[in-house]
Scaffold this active site. Structure first.
Site, PDB file in Angstrom:
ATOM      1  N   ASP A  72       0.816  -1.212   0.000  1.00  0.00           N
ATOM      2  CA  ASP A  72       0.000   0.000   0.000  1.00  0.00           C
ATOM      3  C   ASP A  72       0.850   1.262   0.000  1.00  0.00           C
ATOM      4  OD1 ASP A  72       0.962  -0.349   2.621  1.00  0.00           O
ATOM      5  OD2 ASP A  72      -0.970  -1.025   3.350  1.00  0.00           O
ATOM      6  N   GLU A 141      -7.524  -3.494  14.348  1.00  0.00           N
ATOM      7  CA  GLU A 141      -8.897  -3.968  14.138  1.00  0.00           C
ATOM      8  C   GLU A 141      -8.939  -5.183  13.212  1.00  0.00           C
ATOM      9  OE1 GLU A 141     -11.398  -2.550  15.765  1.00  0.00           O
ATOM     10  OE2 GLU A 141     -10.055  -1.088  16.681  1.00  0.00           O
ATOM     11  N   HIS A 143      -7.331  -5.210  10.154  1.00  0.00           N
ATOM     12  CA  HIS A 143      -7.226  -4.901   8.727  1.00  0.00           C
ATOM     13  C   HIS A 143      -5.903  -5.439   8.178  1.00  0.00           C
ATOM     14  CE1 HIS A 143      -5.383  -0.861  10.020  1.00  0.00           C
ATOM     15  NE2 HIS A 143      -4.465  -1.371   9.211  1.00  0.00           N
ATOM     16  N   GLU A 148      -9.874  -2.241   5.104  1.00  0.00           N
ATOM     17  CA  GLU A 148     -10.559  -1.971   6.361  1.00  0.00           C
ATOM     18  C   GLU A 148     -11.777  -2.885   6.515  1.00  0.00           C
ATOM     19  OE1 GLU A 148      -9.057   0.006   8.293  1.00  0.00           O
ATOM     20  OE2 GLU A 148      -8.270   1.771   7.284  1.00  0.00           O
TER      21      GLU A 148
END
Length: 252
Positions: A72, A141, A143, A148
């Site tokens: 990314d 979380e 991801h 996400e």
């Protein structure tokens, strides 16, 4: 899904670096048949990169015939920006090993046409056939890259908006100022990772990753609320962690 849990982050980093070195050596890459390696950024893989650099300096590994694809990049940051993932990768790894610059692939956060850039990246990955080993990290979380909560299993490289928890977690790199964190990024998708990779290795460090670790390894399979749960759908995944991330208390 295999697990390798170590008492310290240093031990986990050393194990994963040696795993990557062994995979490259076993593959015996050549210019015509390069070893294709997927790479993450963030604090968790820093120790791995440091050990890969040291191994290169010791003559135990070469990146001359290795092709890399990063997961990314933030939208809107120049490669020279110290907060860009481009800068991170050159600072932590690429500037210190013998990898050819033309073999380094990082999404262009300054592209004029986001959709075209994402299509180009997917096509470039496919041109090599397979990613032989894709190393990744987990967000708090769950991801994976910037995929996400809500990311689909069939998602490909695309523009993503960053959720509040990701912005808050990454603000530490901007001195805790959330207003400075970019609100969007380019990211490979779940399918980009799982469908193109022979092996996926995830590095998970620290107590703050206990939720993500537990959901990834023990939670429901293919839960869109926890994108890393899609890893259970791949037949060759290795999770490397320290005790803090695994939620295991060291016995004194």
């Amino acid at each position: 899904m295999r697990q390798a849990i170590f008492s310290t982050a240093n031990d986990a980093s050393e194990y994963l670096a040696e795993h990557i070195i062994a995979r490259i050596a076993e593959f015996a890459p050549t210019p015509q048949k390069p070893f294709v390696l997927g790479l993450p950024t963030g604090s968790s893989p820093e120790g791995v990169y440091a050990r890969l650099v040291q191994a290169y300096k010791e003559g135990r590994v070469s990146f001359q015939n290795v092709v890399t694809f990063n997961m990314d990049e933030y939208l809107g940051l120049k490669p020279s920006d110290p907060m860009s993932y481009h800068y991170f990768m050159f600072d932590k790894l690429f500037n210190h090993v013998d990898i050819k610059r033309e073999n380094i692939n990082i999404l262009n956060g300054l592209c004029d046409d986001v959709d075209a850039e994402c299509r180009r990246y997917e096509a470039k990955i496919k041109s090599y056939g397979r990613i032989h080993l894709f190393m990744g990290g987990l967000g708090p979380e769950g991801h994976l890259a910037f995929n996400e909560a809500g990311s689909a299993r069939d998602s490909r490289t695309r523009r993503v908006g960053l959720v509040d928890s990701t912005i808050k977690a990454n603000a530490r790199f901007w001195g805790g100022d959330e207003s400075k964190v970019p609100r969007a990024a380019l990211s490979v998708g779940i399918a980009t990772i799982l469908d193109n990779s022979d092996e996926v290795v995830i590095i998970v460090m620290g107590e703050g990753k206990q939720y993500a670790y537990a959901k990834t390894v023990y939670g429901p399979k293919n839960d869109p609320k926890v994108p890393s749960s899609y890893l259970q759908d791949h037949d060759n995944v290795l999770i490397v962690s320290d005790l803090a991330a695994a939620g295991v208390k060291a016995k004194l």
